[in-house]
Design a protein around this motif. Sequence first.
Motif, PDB file in Angstrom:
ATOM      1  N   ALA A   1       2.626   6.399   1.079  1.00 47.84           N
ATOM      2  CA  ALA A   1       1.620   5.430   1.511  1.00 47.84           C
ATOM      3  C   ALA A   1       0.257   5.776   0.936  1.00 47.84           C
ATOM      4  O   ALA A   1      -0.131   6.943   0.894  1.00 47.84           O
ATOM      5  CB  ALA A   1       1.551   5.387   3.030  1.00 47.84           C
TER       6      ALA A   1
ATOM      7  N   ASN B   1       2.210  -4.304   5.498  1.00 45.79           N
ATOM      8  CA  ASN B   1       1.491  -3.055   5.228  1.00 45.79           C
ATOM      9  C   ASN B   1       1.336  -2.226   6.497  1.00 45.79           C
ATOM     10  O   ASN B   1       1.512  -1.012   6.485  1.00 45.79           O
ATOM     11  CB  ASN B   1       0.113  -3.352   4.619  1.00 45.79           C
ATOM     12  N   GLN B   2       1.050  -2.891   7.613  1.00 43.60           N
ATOM     13  CA  GLN B   2       0.837  -2.176   8.872  1.00 43.60           C
ATOM     14  C   GLN B   2       2.121  -1.565   9.415  1.00 43.60           C
ATOM     15  O   GLN B   2       2.143  -0.408   9.832  1.00 43.60           O
ATOM     16  CB  GLN B   2       0.253  -3.144   9.896  1.00 43.60           C
TER      17      GLN B   2
ATOM     18  N   ASP C   1       0.813  -1.210   0.000  1.00 43.61           N
ATOM     19  CA  ASP C   1       0.000   0.000   0.000  1.00 43.61           C
ATOM     20  C   ASP C   1       0.850   1.265   0.000  1.00 43.61           C
ATOM     21  O   ASP C   1       0.732   2.121   0.897  1.00 43.61           O
ATOM     22  CB  ASP C   1      -0.941   0.007   1.215  1.00 43.61           C
TER      23      ASP C   1
ATOM     24  N   ASP D   1      -2.479   4.569   2.309  1.00 43.87           N
ATOM     25  CA  ASP D   1      -3.317   4.708   3.510  1.00 43.87           C
ATOM     26  C   ASP D   1      -2.384   4.929   4.687  1.00 43.87           C
ATOM     27  O   ASP D   1      -1.865   3.982   5.269  1.00 43.87           O
ATOM     28  CB  ASP D   1      -4.171   3.462   3.738  1.00 43.87           C
ATOM     29  N   ALA D   2      -2.148   6.180   5.019  1.00 47.32           N
ATOM     30  CA  ALA D   2      -1.138   6.497   6.027  1.00 47.32           C
ATOM     31  C   ALA D   2      -1.529   6.066   7.428  1.00 47.32           C
ATOM     32  O   ALA D   2      -0.679   5.882   8.290  1.00 47.32           O
ATOM     33  CB  ALA D   2      -0.847   7.999   6.015  1.00 47.32           C
ATOM     34  N   GLY D   3      -2.819   5.914   7.708  1.00 43.54           N
ATOM     35  CA  GLY D   3      -3.229   5.508   9.044  1.00 43.54           C
ATOM     36  C   GLY D   3      -3.048   6.627  10.059  1.00 43.54           C
ATOM     37  O   GLY D   3      -2.768   7.769   9.719  1.00 43.54           O
TER      38      GLY D   3
ATOM     39  N   PRO E   1      -2.167  10.784   3.061  1.00 41.49           N
ATOM     40  CA  PRO E   1      -2.136   9.610   2.194  1.00 41.49           C
ATOM     41  C   PRO E   1      -2.169   9.999   0.731  1.00 41.49           C
ATOM     42  O   PRO E   1      -2.699  11.047   0.366  1.00 41.49           O
ATOM     43  CB  PRO E   1      -3.388   8.835   2.593  1.00 41.49           C
TER      44      PRO E   1
ATOM     45  N   ASN F   1       2.285   1.479   5.411  1.00 39.69           N
ATOM     46  CA  ASN F   1       1.418   2.554   5.878  1.00 39.69           C
ATOM     47  C   ASN F   1       2.156   3.641   6.650  1.00 39.69           C
ATOM     48  O   ASN F   1       1.586   4.689   6.938  1.00 39.69           O
ATOM     49  CB  ASN F   1       0.293   1.982   6.750  1.00 39.69           C
ATOM     50  N   ARG F   2       3.413   3.401   6.982  1.00 39.93           N
ATOM     51  CA  ARG F   2       4.209   4.401   7.699  1.00 39.93           C
ATOM     52  C   ARG F   2       5.249   5.052   6.792  1.00 39.93           C
ATOM     53  O   ARG F   2       6.087   5.816   7.253  1.00 39.93           O
ATOM     54  CB  ARG F   2       4.918   3.744   8.884  1.00 39.93           C
TER      55      ARG F   2
END
Length: 201
Positions: free
Chosen positions: A126, A116-117, A3, A128-130, A141, A121-122
């Motif tokens: 990304a 991804n987590q 991602d 989906d940056a979260g 994101p 995502n970091r």
Amino acid sequence: ALDLFVWPSHRERAPIRPQVTVVVDAYSGLIHAVPWKSDITGDMVVAALAEAAVEREYFGAQVGGVPEQVVLDNAAQHFGPAMRAGTQNLGWLLSPTHPYSSWQNGKAERAVGLLNQRFANRSPGATDAGTTRTNKRRHVPVSRMDRLAPDMVWSWGAFTLALREVVDEINTTIRMDRLGGRTRLEAYAQDPTERQPIDAS
């Protein structure tokens, strides 16, 4: 695909979403990840499997070995003859899961989710940056790759280095309850099952 977007080379005009083949040891959960710049073919998956089976030293432990069987998601249907021929040439038993049955290959699915987590995502670029623990966005994101410039995302070299570091961190530092408080690498090294590694050639 992970991602995030990365810049594949200085010659390219647009970023890509990198593909990753994840090989997971069923007993210990030890992860081996091979990144690709293009859509993955059967030959590429077999190459990743062979790479994971070659004996090598990994943080003081000898890893690598022929699996008793290779469980793949139903993408094996799309890879077709190349996948079957490659695994048969290596003498491995191929066990594809049923279509739309990701739970049948849960270890690999969880490994990709973990990458991804803890990684994608970091990362810059990304999709989906979260959020952080205080519920703030990590960064903006990326929803459209045409908004990206080379200095906004990782180069391919930086991406592969960061991916390797995160895989190493997952394998060597996270202690798992199901493994009796051991890391994936400790459990792999202490597994009494005889390893049968293949030669790099």
